[in-house]
Design a protein around this motif. Structure first.
Motif, mmCIF file in Angstrom:
data_model
loop_
_atom_site.group_PDB
_atom_site.id
_atom_site.type_symbol
_atom_site.label_atom_id
_atom_site.label_comp_id
_atom_site.label_asym_id
_atom_site.label_seq_id
_atom_site.Cartn_x
_atom_site.Cartn_y
_atom_site.Cartn_z
ATOM 1 N N PRO A 34 0.800 -1.231 0.000
ATOM 2 C CA PRO A 34 0.000 0.000 0.000
ATOM 3 C C PRO A 34 0.831 1.279 0.000
ATOM 4 O O PRO A 34 0.310 2.352 -0.271
ATOM 5 C CB PRO A 34 -0.813 -0.114 1.290
ATOM 6 N N SER A 35 2.110 1.168 0.318
ATOM 7 C CA SER A 35 2.972 2.342 0.394
ATOM 8 C C SER A 35 4.343 2.012 -0.171
ATOM 9 O O SER A 35 4.806 0.865 -0.086
ATOM 10 C CB SER A 35 3.112 2.806 1.849
ATOM 11 N N ILE A 36 4.999 3.011 -0.718
ATOM 12 C CA ILE A 36 6.369 2.818 -1.207
ATOM 13 C C ILE A 36 7.315 2.474 -0.067
ATOM 14 O O ILE A 36 8.342 1.820 -0.259
ATOM 15 C CB ILE A 36 6.844 4.083 -1.959
ATOM 16 N N MET A 37 6.950 2.887 1.159
ATOM 17 C CA MET A 37 7.787 2.585 2.328
ATOM 18 C C MET A 37 7.911 1.087 2.565
ATOM 19 O O MET A 37 8.907 0.609 3.102
ATOM 20 C CB MET A 37 7.215 3.242 3.580
ATOM 21 N N LEU A 38 6.884 0.347 2.159
ATOM 22 C CA LEU A 38 6.862 -1.098 2.398
ATOM 23 C C LEU A 38 7.328 -1.902 1.185
ATOM 24 O O LEU A 38 7.486 -3.110 1.271
ATOM 25 C CB LEU A 38 5.437 -1.530 2.781
ATOM 26 N N ALA A 39 7.516 -1.220 0.076
ATOM 27 C CA ALA A 39 7.924 -1.908 -1.153
ATOM 28 C C ALA A 39 9.377 -2.359 -1.055
ATOM 29 O O ALA A 39 10.207 -1.732 -0.391
ATOM 30 C CB ALA A 39 7.734 -0.988 -2.351
ATOM 31 N N LYS A 40 9.688 -3.434 -1.733
ATOM 32 C CA LYS A 40 11.052 -3.964 -1.736
ATOM 33 C C LYS A 40 11.992 -2.979 -2.421
ATOM 34 O O LYS A 40 11.637 -2.379 -3.444
ATOM 35 C CB LYS A 40 11.079 -5.310 -2.460
ATOM 36 N N TYR A 41 13.192 -2.811 -1.848
ATOM 37 C CA TYR A 41 14.149 -1.894 -2.456
ATOM 38 C C TYR A 41 14.704 -2.515 -3.735
ATOM 39 O O TYR A 41 14.937 -3.729 -3.807
ATOM 40 C CB TYR A 41 15.295 -1.572 -1.492
#
Length: 340
Positions: free
Chosen positions: A154-161
Motif C-alpha cells: 500500500p505504500s512505497i515505504m513497504l515496497a522492496k528496495y
C-alpha cells in the motif's frame, strides 16, 4: 556544506516532480503487470533505446546499493540523481516522444510505455530513502496501482528496495549509444554554431570508419535528438552537397550538415566580423602586455603561466571565428554562383 549543492538538489526535486508528471501522461492508459520487467525483457518487442534505458537503470541501482553498503550516502544520492537526470529525463524521455505522440498502438509503443513505467517505479523506490515525501506522492499516482496482486504494497515505504539484475545489463547496447550520443552532440553543436532555429529541421550526413551499424540502427533516434529531417550514414561522395558545415567528432566520425536555405550567409558574416573585433581586443592587449620590456624577468611564474593559458584561449577563439567567416564566405560564393 555548500549552499549551492542544497539549491541544486532543491531544483532536482522540482525536476523530478515535473518530469514524472510529464511522463505519466505517456503511460496513463498503460496497464502494468506484477512481473512487468521480466515480461518486457522476454517480449522481443524492445528497441535499442529501451534496452539501453533498462541497462542504465540496472547500473544505477547497482551503484546506489554499493554506495549504501559502503555508507557513502552522498555518492548514492549522486548515482540516483545521474540516472534520473542524465539517462531518463535528458535522453530516454526525449527519444520516445515521437512514438508516444503518435496514434500508434504498436509493439514499439507498448515496449516504450513498459520501459518508462518500470524505470519510473523503480527509480522512485531507489530515491525513496533520500526523498521520502515526493517519491511517495508520485509513486501513488502511477497507473495500475491497486491492480498488481498480493505482492503490491500500500505504500512505497513497504515496497522492496530495487536490486540489480545483471542479466538485464547490456554493454553492447550501451557502447552503441555512446556512439549515437557523440553524433547527436555534433549535430547540436553544428546547429548552434550556425545559429539554426529550433523550428528548422536539418539534413545531416555522417561519415564513419567504425560503428556504422549502430548509427544506422538508431538513425531515427539521432534525428529526434539532433532535430534532423534526415540522417544519412556513410553516403556516397556524390550525395553530399557542397553547401555543408563540418564537425569532426573523432578520428572515426565526421558529421556534416546541409546549410542550403538554413542560414543567411551575409548576415552571419556581418555578425561574426563584429564578434571577431571584440575577441581581438583582449588578445592584442594581452600580447602587448607579454611583449613589454621586463615581462620575463619581473612577472611571477604562476602569472606568466596564467597569461599563456589565456593567450592560447584567445588565439583559439579568434582562429575559430576566422575559420567560420571563411567558410561562410565560401558558402556565399557558392550560393551566388547557383543564382547567377
Amino acid at each position: 556544506l555548500d549552499v549551492k549543492v542544497v539549491v541544486g538538489y532543491r531544483k532536482f526535486c522540482n525536476k523530478l516532480w515535473n518530469a514524472t508528471r510529464f511522463a505519466l501522461k505517456y503511460i496513463e492508459d498503460f496497464q502494468p503487470t506484477p512481473t512487468l520487467l521480466d515480461d518486457l525483457m522476454s517480449s522481443g518487442k524492445m528497441s535499442i533505446r529501451d534496452k539501453w534505458m533498462i541497462s542504465r537503470l540496472m547500473k544505477g541501482i547497482e551503484a546506489v546499493n554499493e554506495n549504501f553498503d559502503a555508507y557513502k550516502f552522498g555518492d548514492a544520492q549522486q548515482a540516483s540523481y545521474a540516472m534520473w537526470l542524465n539517462d531518463l529525463c535528458d535522453v530516454y524521455l526525449e527519444l520516445i516522444k515521437p512514438i508516444m505522440q503518435s496514434d500508434s498502438t504498436s509493439d514499439a509503443k507498448w515496449a516504450a510505455q513498459a520501459t518508462l513505467w518500470v524505470c519510473i517505479e523503480a527509480g522512485l523506490r531507489l530515491l525513496h530513502p533520500m526523498m521520502p515525501y515526493v517519491t511517495e506522492e508520485l509513486w501513488q499516482r502511477l497507473p495500475g496501482r491497486g491492480t498488481l496482486g498480493d505482492s503490491e504494497t500500500p505504500s512505497i515505504m513497504l515496497a522492496k528496495y530495487p536490486e540489480c539484475n545483471d542479466a538485464y545489463k547490456n554493454e553492447e547496447v550501451e557502447e552503441a549509444m555512446v556512439v549515437v550520443m557523440d553524433i547527436v552532440k555534433a549535430c547540436r553543436s553544428l546547429r548552434a554554431s550556425y545559429n539554426i532555429n529550433n523550428n528548422k529541421l536539418t539534413h545531416f550526413y555522417v561519415k564513419m570508419s567504425s560503428g556504422e551499424d549502430a548509427a544506422k540502427a538508431q538513425s531515427d533516434d539521432i534525428a529526434t535528438l539532433g532535430k534532423a529531417s534526415q540522417v544519412d550514414v556513410n553516403p556516397s561522395a556524390d550525395a553530399i552537397p557542397e553547401s555543408t558545415g563540418i564537425q569532426v567528432v573523432n578520428d572515426a566520425i565526421t558529421v556534416l550538415v546541409d546549410l542550403k536555405g538554413m542560414v543567411d550567409y551575409k548576415q552571419e558574416i556581418q555578425r561574426l566580423t563584429k564578434s571577431l573585433k571584440k575577441s581581438q581586443n583582449p588578445l592584442q592587449t594581452l600580447q602587448r602586455k607579454m611583449a613589454a620590456d621586463g615581462y620575463e624577468e619581473k612577472v611571477p611564474d604562476d602569472l606568466k603561466k596564467q597569461n599563456a593559458e589565456k593567450l592560447a584561449a584567445y588565439q583559439k577563439e579568434v582562429t575559430e571565428i576566422e575559420e567560420t567567416i571563411a567558410n561562410f564566405e565560401r558558402l556565399l560564393s557558392l550560393e551566388e554562383k547557383e543564382q547567377s
